[in-house]
Scaffold this active site. Structure first.
Site, mmCIF file in Angstrom:
data_model
loop_
_atom_site.group_PDB
_atom_site.id
_atom_site.type_symbol
_atom_site.label_atom_id
_atom_site.label_comp_id
_atom_site.label_asym_id
_atom_site.label_seq_id
_atom_site.Cartn_x
_atom_site.Cartn_y
_atom_site.Cartn_z
ATOM 1 N N ASP A 178 0.943 -1.179 -0.095
ATOM 2 C CA ASP A 178 0.050 -0.168 0.085
ATOM 3 C C ASP A 178 0.834 1.272 -0.062
ATOM 4 O O ASP A 178 2.094 1.028 0.120
ATOM 5 C CB ASP A 178 -1.059 -0.046 1.143
ATOM 6 C CG ASP A 178 -0.006 0.116 2.332
ATOM 7 O OD1 ASP A 178 1.143 -0.343 2.556
ATOM 8 O OD2 ASP A 178 -0.643 0.938 3.246
ATOM 9 N N GLU B 233 3.567 1.599 2.456
ATOM 10 C CA GLU B 233 4.659 0.839 2.532
ATOM 11 C C GLU B 233 4.633 -0.407 3.455
ATOM 12 O O GLU B 233 5.603 -0.790 3.784
ATOM 13 C CB GLU B 233 5.956 1.451 2.367
ATOM 14 C CG GLU B 233 5.836 2.827 1.623
ATOM 15 C CD GLU B 233 7.282 3.589 1.541
ATOM 16 O OE1 GLU B 233 8.035 4.033 2.525
ATOM 17 O OE2 GLU B 233 7.828 3.189 0.285
#
Ligand code: NOJ
Ligand code: NOJ
Length: 484
Positions: free
Chosen positions: A214, A217
């Site tokens: 995402d 991270e």
């Protein structure tokens, strides 16, 4: 541009003087007073100054000394934490206001400077695209010389190439409007799959069904934010392809858009009453239980606009915003110590304190997300202004009740029509609400108006990466929306 940056500097000196002259009445107090007084002229003047300051700080982080042209450092901080890298996501988002300046500036020198910045980023991006990065075109992070980071990292992050494509597609459309077709075909889009935009679009059309990390991270799964920006990239990309006569590609991208929409809709969770940021987690951190995440609001602002697919007027988006606000109001002690606005963080279970994940207290509010909430309110006000009517639903009601406490005119099923007294009133209240988030974010800024990535949830002091580039682009896009 230099002249402009200088103007920013002069302005900052003036501000320091003003602040100095008000010794007993500090700059932060000034913001508190502004927020409470709601004097429109004073607020507009304040917003104008913020815009100059934000542009100054943003420009400072574009291609700073020691970096390859086109590089956007995430922050000037080189240690604890080391943000002296070019993140594709941060770079694309930070160049949005550069592009807005390019498209809207009447000043030839500013226009030329913005053009050069964008073209530098285009060159750098082409170099990065062909760099054989571990994460492919979804590689999130590059060194400041343009080569890919090869250490362990959460990759791929497939919002990266989608955000890059969206930025350059908007640039290409602007150039076509100015008759610069040759530059577009040479640098940005042609029917060859190795042209900058098309390469990212082809990849997005291929990878959107795959799980990835995402935007924070941290989690490998299927993400609302990522799907939303992928959808926008393909949708806008299809229009560009069509305009340039590449109809086969346009058809293909549009087909993907239709397919994705079902997946995106499934992120709405009626039992929880908000949009789930992530589904089908396979890997990454496992303490994010609620699924409540400000990334959903970022997605609505960045990608839900225009065609009203999960945009800022969507009841599900507003319900999610309401729940986020409620949650952050509770968990951040600092939110109970201010008279105006609410500081917003990434998600309630966040443990990243700007330096690592073992910090105590853990995750904090972020200026850029607080400003994103300001933008949500400005945008909603503008959307309502542009419509004949707008309906408050049972799902969006709690969002409005917070802003209009005890107002019996605000109820489920209420239709706000253009021309009604409520129509103008609601817009004005929403703008004030937006201002209160914006002012609150800046209330905690450094004396020179710069901001770190985070605001300590207990003390209100800045922490984490200093002078984070994304902060300033978030401020500029919010202020552009405020001006609209
Ligand atoms: C750095 C990442 O950029 C950040 O988003 C994350 O929360 C921390 N590492 C911890 O994983
Ligand atoms: C951490 C954030 O979570 C991520 O979204 C961002 O790209 C990096 N920091 C760099 O700013």
């Amino acid at each position: 541009m230099l002249g402009w940056v200088k103007a920013g500097l002069v302005l900052s000196l003036v501000m320091v003087k003003v602040a100095g002259a008000m010794e007993t009445n500090s700059c932060t107090q000034l913001m508190g007073n502004l927020a409470l007084s709601r004097d429109p002229q004073a607020l507009n003047e304040w917003a104008r100054i913020q815009k100059e300051k934000a542009a100054h700080f943003l420009w400072r982080n574009l291609n700073p000394p020691g970096t390859t042209p086109g590089t956007v450092v995430a922050s000037l901080s080189r240690a604890n934490p080391d943000y002296w890298y070019h993140w594709v996501r941060d770079a694309a988002i930070s160049n949005e206001p550069v592009l807005t300046f390019y498209l809207s500036s009447q000043n030839p020198a500013h226009k030329a400077d913005s053009y050069r910045r964008l073209m530098d980023l285009a060159w750098l991006s082409m170099f990065q695209q062909s760099s054989n990065a571990i994460g492919g075109l979804g590689e999130p992070k590059f060194h400041v010389d343009g080569t890919p980071y090869r250490g362990p990292w959460g990759r791929p992050q497939n919002d990266s190439q989608a955000l890059r494509a969206t930025l350059f597609t908007r640039f290409a459309q602007g150039l076509l409007n100015e008759g610069k077709d040759a530059a577009v075909r040479e640098m940005l889009y042609n029917s060859s799959t190795t042209s900058l935009i098309k390469r990212d679009l082809e990849d997005t059309a291929r990878v959107w069904k795959e799980k990835c990390f995402d935007l924070w991270e941290e989690i490998n799964g299927q993400h609302f934010f990522t799907l939303m920006v992928q959808r926008k990239a393909l949708k806008d990309g299809a229009s560009l392809a069509r305009r340039l006569g590449d109809h086969g590609a346009a058809d293909y991208y549009e087909q993907q858009v239709r397919e994705m929409e079902g997946w995106i809709k499934d992120h709405w969770n009626p039992e929880k009453g908000y949009i789930d940021a992530t589904r089908w987690r396979v890997d990454g951190i496992d303490h994010k239980h609620s699924g409540l995440d400000s990334a959903v609001i970022l997605a609505a602002i960045k990608a839900g606009d225009g065609d009203h697919f999960f945009g800022v007027t969507d009841e599900r988006v507003l319900a999610t915003a309401h729940r986020l606000r409620q949650s952050f109001q509770q968990i951040y002690a600092i939110n109970n110590r201010g008279q105006f606005g609410t500081l917003i963080g990434r998600y309630p279970e966040d443990r990243y304190d700007g330096y690592g994940t073992s910090g105590n207290p853990p995750g904090n509010p972020w200026p850029l997300l607080t400003v994103t909430f300001a933008e949500l309110h400005y945008k909603l006000a503008n959307e309502i202004r542009n419509r004949e009517e707008f309906t408050i639903t049972g799902v969006s009601l709690p969002f409005f009740q917070t802003i209009f406490p005890g107002d019996s005119r605000i109820h489920a099923g209420k239709v706000i029509r253009r021309g009604d007294e409520l129509h103008a009133y609601v817009q004005a209240r929403l703008r004030h609400e937006g201002d209160s988030y914006f002012l609150r974010a800046k209330y905690h800024a450094n004396g020179d108006f710069s901001q770190h990535e985070q605001i300590n949830r207990e003390t209100g002091f800045m922490q984490g990466a200093e002078t984070l580039t994304w902060n300033y682009s978030a401020e500029l896009t919010a202020l552009f929306e405020r001006e609209r």
